[in-house]
Write an enzyme that holds these catalytic residues in place. Sequence first.
Site, PDB file in Angstrom:
ATOM      1  CB  SER A  86      -0.916   0.007   1.226  1.00 26.12           C
ATOM      2  OG  SER A  86      -1.596  -1.215   1.340  1.00 26.12           O
TER       3      SER A  86
HETATM    4  N1  SAH Z   1      -0.208  -3.624   4.074  1.00 21.91           N
HETATM    5  C1  SAH Z   1       0.210  -4.545   3.059  1.00 21.91           C
HETATM    6  C2  SAH Z   1      -0.895  -4.695   2.041  1.00 21.91           C
HETATM    7  C3  SAH Z   1      -0.705  -5.799   1.081  1.00 21.91           C
HETATM    8  S1  SAH Z   1      -1.979  -5.959  -0.128  1.00 21.91           S
HETATM    9  C4  SAH Z   1       1.465  -4.025   2.413  1.00 21.91           C
HETATM   10  O1  SAH Z   1       1.654  -2.812   2.395  1.00 21.91           O
HETATM   11  O2  SAH Z   1       2.265  -4.803   1.908  1.00 21.91           O
HETATM   12  C5  SAH Z   1      -3.166  -6.924   0.735  1.00 21.91           C
HETATM   13  C6  SAH Z   1      -2.739  -8.303   1.150  1.00 21.91           C
HETATM   14  O3  SAH Z   1      -3.904  -8.961   1.642  1.00 21.91           O
HETATM   15  C7  SAH Z   1      -2.178  -9.195   0.049  1.00 21.91           C
HETATM   16  O4  SAH Z   1      -0.897  -9.629   0.410  1.00 21.91           O
HETATM   17  C8  SAH Z   1      -3.168 -10.348  -0.026  1.00 21.91           C
HETATM   18  O5  SAH Z   1      -2.563 -11.585  -0.318  1.00 21.91           O
HETATM   19  C9  SAH Z   1      -3.765 -10.337   1.356  1.00 21.91           C
HETATM   20  N2  SAH Z   1      -5.078 -10.956   1.498  1.00 21.91           N
HETATM   21  C10 SAH Z   1      -6.124 -10.939   0.643  1.00 21.91           C
HETATM   22  N3  SAH Z   1      -7.164 -11.630   1.142  1.00 21.91           N
HETATM   23  C11 SAH Z   1      -6.778 -12.094   2.364  1.00 21.91           C
HETATM   24  C12 SAH Z   1      -7.399 -12.869   3.385  1.00 21.91           C
HETATM   25  N4  SAH Z   1      -8.654 -13.330   3.278  1.00 21.91           N
HETATM   26  N5  SAH Z   1      -6.696 -13.146   4.498  1.00 21.91           N
HETATM   27  C13 SAH Z   1      -5.425 -12.710   4.651  1.00 21.91           C
HETATM   28  N6  SAH Z   1      -4.774 -11.976   3.717  1.00 21.91           N
HETATM   29  C14 SAH Z   1      -5.442 -11.668   2.596  1.00 21.91           C
END
Ligand code: SAH
Length: 225
Positions: free
Chosen positions: A68
Amino acid sequence: MGSDALEDVRFVGYRRKLIEDIRARGINDLGTLQLFDRVPRHLFLPEGVRPRAYEDGPIPIGFGQTASQPSLQAHYLTILEPQSHEKVLEIGTGCGYLTALLCLLADRVYSVERVRELSQRSRRALDTFGVKNAALLVGDGTIGWRKYAPFDVTVVSAASPSIPSALVDQLAVGGRMLIPVGALDTQELVLVRKTGTEVTEEVLSGEVKFVPLLGRFAWGDEGSG
Ligand code: SAH
């Protein structure tokens, strides 16, 4: 270790610029700005995108996922204000950068990620950074992490069509949760608060765009993973 340290020196100037960019987005809280100065974001990103580590934008981290935008995460933190005695639940560990920021603020951070490789990579980065108060789980965050509930703060970093009820159930009294809710292309940020028996939902202004929350109580999980 040595090369990481050298790389850090190289990145210090860029990090200062990132903090200026976050400030330009209206985040003036000194504690929050200093926090972003303490975490070397490049440590959390795959090699190929490290030169872009201090741009204030989303960055691809593999597996179709994106880290993000830092200023948005800063905004999250100023709203949620995790305290040093509090427990945090993070859904979507991703690259682990927000996890690291949260670890510096809260007592313990419990972070759930559905992509095993991302969770493993985050574990290595958090170890290299040196925080010891993060527990990571590979699984479906739409059911929360009941074992360690209730949580004072819950941060959902992926977009959901609605608010998964388990996450509300697992919020402590006095707890706050931020979650992007809406369609697959754009969402609104919803702030959920639990005060005694009452749960309130406030839609914050501005559209956001997150990758989908894939799981049992969000967008479903068929064929992926
Ligand atoms: N704050 C993180 C955001 C990553 S994007 C960063 O800055 O890196 C969102 C993440 O949520 C992804 O890695 C995706 O794989 C994860 N995600 C999606 N659905 C999910 C779920 N049901 N449970 C856990 N993680 C999930």
